[in-house]
Design a protein around this motif. Structure first.
Motif, PDB file in Angstrom:
ATOM      1  N   MET A 225      -3.823 -10.979   0.789  1.00 45.13           N
ATOM      2  CA  MET A 225      -4.161  -9.564   0.867  1.00 45.13           C
ATOM      3  C   MET A 225      -3.082  -8.767   0.141  1.00 45.13           C
ATOM      4  SD  MET A 225      -6.955  -9.853   2.553  1.00 45.13           S
ATOM      5  CE  MET A 225      -7.375  -8.180   3.017  1.00 45.13           C
ATOM      6  N   LEU A 226      -3.308  -7.470   0.021  1.00 44.27           N
ATOM      7  CA  LEU A 226      -2.354  -6.616  -0.677  1.00 44.27           C
ATOM      8  C   LEU A 226      -1.778  -5.521   0.211  1.00 44.27           C
ATOM      9  CD1 LEU A 226      -4.180  -6.150  -4.110  1.00 44.27           C
ATOM     10  CD2 LEU A 226      -1.944  -7.204  -3.785  1.00 44.27           C
ATOM     11  N   TRP A 227      -2.635  -4.652   0.721  1.00 43.17           N
ATOM     12  CA  TRP A 227      -2.216  -3.357   1.245  1.00 43.17           C
ATOM     13  C   TRP A 227      -1.127  -3.429   2.308  1.00 43.17           C
ATOM     14  CZ3 TRP A 227      -4.567  -0.692  -2.283  1.00 43.17           C
ATOM     15  CH2 TRP A 227      -4.445   0.697  -2.285  1.00 43.17           C
TER      16      TRP A 227
ATOM     17  N   ASP B  74      -7.356  -2.493   0.937  1.00 42.16           N
ATOM     18  CA  ASP B  74      -7.815  -3.073  -0.318  1.00 42.16           C
ATOM     19  C   ASP B  74      -9.229  -2.616  -0.675  1.00 42.16           C
ATOM     20  OD1 ASP B  74      -5.412  -4.445  -0.298  1.00 42.16           O
ATOM     21  OD2 ASP B  74      -6.271  -6.257   0.578  1.00 42.16           O
TER      22      ASP B  74
ATOM     23  N   GLY C   5       0.077   0.775  -3.828  1.00 41.40           N
ATOM     24  CA  GLY C   5      -1.370   0.938  -3.751  1.00 41.40           C
ATOM     25  C   GLY C   5      -1.818   2.380  -3.793  1.00 41.40           C
TER      26      GLY C   5
ATOM     27  N   LEU D 128      -7.266 -10.757  -5.381  1.00 44.18           N
ATOM     28  CA  LEU D 128      -7.948 -10.802  -4.085  1.00 44.18           C
ATOM     29  C   LEU D 128      -9.174 -11.711  -4.130  1.00 44.18           C
ATOM     30  CD1 LEU D 128      -7.764  -6.999  -3.177  1.00 44.18           C
ATOM     31  CD2 LEU D 128      -6.422  -8.851  -2.151  1.00 44.18           C
TER      32      LEU D 128
ATOM     33  N   GLY E 171       0.809  -1.213   0.000  1.00 40.78           N
ATOM     34  CA  GLY E 171       0.000   0.000   0.000  1.00 40.78           C
ATOM     35  C   GLY E 171       0.840   1.259   0.000  1.00 40.78           C
TER      36      GLY E 171
ATOM     37  N   TRP F  54     -11.190  -1.463  -4.406  1.00 37.74           N
ATOM     38  CA  TRP F  54     -12.427  -2.038  -4.929  1.00 37.74           C
ATOM     39  C   TRP F  54     -13.456  -0.936  -5.215  1.00 37.74           C
ATOM     40  CZ3 TRP F  54     -17.313  -2.457  -2.364  1.00 37.74           C
ATOM     41  CH2 TRP F  54     -18.233  -3.283  -3.008  1.00 37.74           C
TER      42      TRP F  54
ATOM     43  N   LEU G 280      -5.446  -6.672  -9.797  1.00 37.72           N
ATOM     44  CA  LEU G 280      -5.279  -6.737  -8.344  1.00 37.72           C
ATOM     45  C   LEU G 280      -6.538  -7.295  -7.683  1.00 37.72           C
ATOM     46  CD1 LEU G 280      -3.558  -3.284  -7.653  1.00 37.72           C
ATOM     47  CD2 LEU G 280      -2.458  -5.502  -7.954  1.00 37.72           C
ATOM     48  N   LEU G 281      -7.701  -6.850  -8.153  1.00 39.78           N
ATOM     49  CA  LEU G 281      -8.954  -7.334  -7.578  1.00 39.78           C
ATOM     50  C   LEU G 281      -9.196  -8.805  -7.915  1.00 39.78           C
ATOM     51  CD1 LEU G 281     -11.291  -4.259  -8.150  1.00 39.78           C
ATOM     52  CD2 LEU G 281     -10.238  -5.007  -6.012  1.00 39.78           C
TER      53      LEU G 281
END
Length: 344
Positions: free
Chosen positions: A278-280, A207, A171, A271, A167, A211, A267-268
């Motif tokens: 997870m990403l952030w 995240d 992000g 997820l 993130g 979205w 990215l979505l």
């Protein structure tokens, strides 16, 4: 035949984009691609056709001013996760996420101007339950330089050597680019910032903001009816690609930042398809993929960066791995290209 057409489409797209000097006329190249694409129906030797492609790509690698690395980058994409797993261990199941994400430059961030669509791009972004992995592909010794290595340390690590999060570095930069890409109406409805970084810049914190920002683009009051596409609940990248195609954003000056909608969709998808990932807040880890596994900088070997720099891995060893996939024509093609490019 479907496989053959897929390979030809992939090759033609990258080949035409990367060449600056044409050794083949466009008509001749197109005719060659059509001939290869119909090879299975006409009984033409598939290996012979693949060898032609191999020769074209390798010749371009040795031709000045042609970025054949981009073609190799594209062909490597479906194999990059398994190539790396063959050469090192990962705690979780490794997944491809996206490519060419923009790194937030620390100095620009301090000045409050680091959220534009410029700066360093990472070749591949991969992920598992533990971390997000940044993979830098290098095909020549001259492109493995200390300046770029230092940039990764400066922008992706804190001063004590600990990795920053996805993130922090990727992000928030992606969301900032998207916020400014779709006009005033979209910007006014954009997800609100929920916190500030240490320099006082407002940032998004998870995240969920990604979205919300993605789906906001599909609400036609922001774009007009001619782009009317239903808000997706899955296959986000596919929906983004279709919207970008309909709108012609790849061709319009001033609209190309809107292509980052596709990155957001990838990215979505990651997820959505891997709920435990997870990403952030995941830490970043750096990997180099070079001809013989060369380390880009002695600085990376310092103990302070042990949690950030995983290592450098070899394209030549990857070639040996790909060569074992005897039923996969594309893998064999890629293996041969690597062998022809680099001295063993």
């Amino acid at each position: 035949m479907n496989f053959c057409r897929g390979v030809m489409g992939l090759f033609l797209e990258t080949f035409l984009c990367c060449r600056k000097e044409e050794s083949l006329s466009i008509n001749r190249l197109e005719n060659s691609i059509i001939n290869v694409a119909s090879c299975t129906s006409e009984g033409v030797n598939m290996t012979e056709q693949m060898n032609k492609i191999r020769k074209w790509i390798v010749n371009d690698y040795f031709t000045p001013n042609i970025k054949a690395e981009v073609i190799l980058d594209t062909l490597l994409t479906p194999y990059v996760t398994e190539i790396l797993k063959d050469q090192t261990a990962f705690k979780g199941e490794l997944h491809f996420i996206t490519k060419e994400m923009s790194v937030l430059e620390s100095k620009e961030s301090e000045q409050g101007s680091g959220y534009g669509n410029r700066g360093t791009k990472i070749d591949y972004v991969l992920g598992d339950e533990e971390a997000i992995y940044l993979v830098e592909l290098k095909t020549t010794g001259s492109s493995i330089n200390l300046e770029q290595a230092d940039r990764y340390l400066r922008n992706c690590c804190s001063k004590n050597g600990q990795p920053k999060t996805f993130g922090q570095v990727f992000g928030n930069k992606l969301l900032s680019v998207m916020k400014g890409a779709f006009g005033d109406t979209y910007e006014k409805s954009f997800p609100q910032h929920l916190k500030f970084d240490k320099w006082g810049n407002s940032v998004w914190d998870g995240d969920k903001a990604l979205w919300k920002a993605f789906l906001l683009v599909f609400r036609t009051r922001h774009l007009g009816k001619k782009y009317d596409i239903d808000e997706p609940s899955e296959k986000y990248a596919e929906a983004a690609r279709e919207l970008i195609r309909r709108a012609g954003w790849t061709q319009k000056d001033g609209a190309r930042s809107r292509k980052y909608l596709y990155t957001a969709g990838q990215l979505l998808d990651y997820l959505h398809d891997h709920p435990k990932c997870m990403l952030w807040d995941k830490p970043l880890k750096l990997i180099y993929l070079t001809p013989a596994g060369e380390c880009p900088s002695e600085e990376f070997k310092k103990e302070v960066y042990r949690d950030f720099y995983i290592g450098s891995f070899s394209l030549l060893r990857a070639s040996e791995y790909l060569k074992k996939k005897q039923e996969d024509e594309l893998a064999l093609l890629l293996s041969g290209i690597i062998e022809d490019m680099f001295p063993i």
